[in-house]
Design an enzyme around this catalytic site. Sequence first.
Site, PDB file in Angstrom:
ATOM      1  N   ASP A 683     -16.788 -11.688   5.369  1.00 23.42           N
ATOM      2  CA  ASP A 683     -17.460 -10.678   4.562  1.00 23.42           C
ATOM      3  C   ASP A 683     -16.601 -10.295   3.348  1.00 23.42           C
ATOM      4  OD1 ASP A 683     -19.726  -8.780   4.280  1.00 23.42           O
ATOM      5  OD2 ASP A 683     -18.144  -7.284   4.482  1.00 23.42           O
ATOM      6  N   LYS A 687     -17.273 -10.869  -0.800  1.00 26.38           N
ATOM      7  CA  LYS A 687     -17.081  -9.823  -1.820  1.00 26.38           C
ATOM      8  C   LYS A 687     -16.134 -10.296  -2.910  1.00 26.38           C
ATOM      9  CE  LYS A 687     -17.947  -6.029   1.433  1.00 26.38           C
ATOM     10  NZ  LYS A 687     -17.362  -4.896   2.173  1.00 26.38           N
TER      11      LYS A 687
END
Length: 822
Positions: A683, A687
Amino acid sequence: MAKNYEVYKFGGSSVGSVEAIRQVIAILRDADKKKRQLIVVFSAFQGVTDELIAVAEAAAAGKTEYAVRCKELYRRHLDVAGELLKKSERKKTVYFIEDKFNRLSNVLQGIYLVREHSVRTLDFVMSFGERLSAFIISETLRAAGIANDYLDTRQVFVTDEQFGNARINYKTTNENIRLRLREHTKMQIATGFIAATPSGQTTTLGRGGSDLSASIFGAAVQADRIVIWTDVDGVLTADPGKVKRHISIERMSYEEAMEMSHFGARVIYPPTMQPALKKKIPLCIRNTFNTQFKGTVIGPRSGKSRYPISGISSIDDVALLRISGSGMVGVPGIARRIFAALAQNNISVILITQASSEHSICLAIMPQFCKRARAAIEAELKYEMRAGDVDPVLVETSLSVIAVVGENMRHTPRLAGRVFDALGRNGINIIAIAQGSSELNISAVIDRSDEVKALNALHDAFFLGGSKAINLFIVGTGLIGSTLLKQIRRQLKTLEQEKQLLIRVCGLANSRRMVFARYGLPITNWEKLLQKAEETMDGAGFVEQMRSFNLPNSIFVDCTASESIPSLYPKILKSSISIVAPNKKANAKNKKFYRKLREISRQSNALFMYETNVGASLPIINTIQDMVSTGDKILKIEGILSGTLSYIFNTFHGQKTFSEIVIKAQQMGYTEPDPREDLNGNDVARKLLILARESGYDLELKDIQVENLIPVKLRKSDGVETFLKKLPDFDEQFEKRKQAAQAENKVLRYIASLVNGKAVVSLQTVDKSHPFYDIKGSDNIIAIYSEHYKQNPLVIRGSGAGADNTAAGVFADILRAANYLS
């Protein structure tokens, strides 16, 4: 004649039921008290004229059902009289109804026997509707103590013998009216729509005939005003069936009313205004069922208005003929020949536009005349076409004409720009444009599927004082989605009152069901709505339903973590629907898809907003975008981009073990339901990839080096419970890393870094001089080094996790998109 006359006209909807007629009686009782001489014109009861035509056609077709339908009409009129009049008052009216239906039955039998009806016969058949309604109401008024005379206008209106659409002989008619009123000073209850030839043959006045009857009376006696009573609050700024937030117009000019009517508005049929217009008699359009509302006054001038336009209207189905060719340039008479050919074939042109180069002419006509019009033009220009000077006529169908009308448009700068801007921002393509030199009207031809969307976009732009309806379609009602709905519900009134924004949730879906409402769902009980929804959630189906609504100012909000929903983004953006997405999967897909979304967004004039992809509601992405747009070069980015991992390592400094902190973080809702989704670092990598791309670095997810914090032996463990049960077995390796850091007076931080295009996500140690050393709780922090921020980075810090923060960031993106659309 003394100017103390008023003319009232009640249409079919005003006399459509016994209750409606009683309301009419109340209106006339109040008017009678004012001691003004009233002439009251009545249409047939609602639906009766159409039924009379249908009965005559059935008789001409040899269908015996005509007799049954005629009897039903007879019973309807008897029933109305029976409810309006007491038994002792009813005798004269019943005799009149029976007499008229006996005569009608005889005529219909004749039509049935000869199997045809002429236009003259049909005029006579239609005349029964007005004669019956006016007589019944006249007798009801008399029974209520209101003195009046019944007037069959065939006694005063004289026309030519153009049956079906007869022309008034004004000189004779006006003399007849004045003579009648000299001899009859009571209230006149007159039949609308019907007249007679000099020899006494019944005629009708065509479309809008009852309005024309009122206008004729008004002009003949120089009435103070003519009041047209209908079932709406005057003239509306737009069709209420297409624009829900319509408003009533207080005043408008005859010219504005005629322009609006030409383009389909329910105002008044233009030819019916002519007698009143010539005498400059005001027309007032009022609502029979809302007498407190003053209605709309139509007069010589519209007067002052706070709006730059008077109304928006449309014709929902037109065809466009395009005549073009190099042989048209500089050749006189081409346009004249085209219009002459159409006139000879009785084809009316709705809109005309010609390029200044004279290379092409576009004509809008009703679609049923397409073939005839094309053939007529090609026959007229056959020699030019044979020589190749003029191309074959092109025909486009399934189009609409929208018209913006208003006297205040004259000499008002930027008004046309506002029209085109409102359409352009909603992805509505204009096929042809026309504006007269009077500047009273701007007309545009658009795709028929965009008609309602265009009307609403224009109406919001011009009539709601900056107020704008924003239509949301939200997928995903988990933690983020449900919190967003709560925030929207809390702010609805404030946004409408202070920001003039009406937020409507028109579509909503969770993983199982979806529900829609064109004008907005009641979001106070959205959970129950979804529970009861019958439609199974299907991403493609949701998008199709949203596109079929074709609402202006639409925004699609993706609050899911789905991999499949982002694949629908291109189709959504191509429909000129903006997207707000906390879901970062779209921006983390391959470079080709990333670029494709931005290209479609630019081409379709639709926004793609995703500030919450990184840092929840922190202004990280917008800041980087602004830096790059202004020419700054991003050299280095360091950041703690996971609120979950920030919390875990900010807490991992005392006696608690690593596994205890992870389990507590899950219980507090900081982690995903499966904490491995956070611990694997993917994750954070997504980003960082998004930030790298926004900074101008052409990276793929595979280019990022990621340290996976899940112990190797647990990466394939089955289920969350098994993983959490075994995680304590690996506390020692995390404890060793913590102690090693503490020995150097450092702390552990899971950092994403981008240096000269190289991207790494890893667990690092930082000392007190580093900006990440004293970060607390679940905060995110990012340090951006650039050409402008070489020595001291631009640091953005704050809460980067939690449903409230993320939902607030999504809400802020929605409001930014709404601001753009307005």
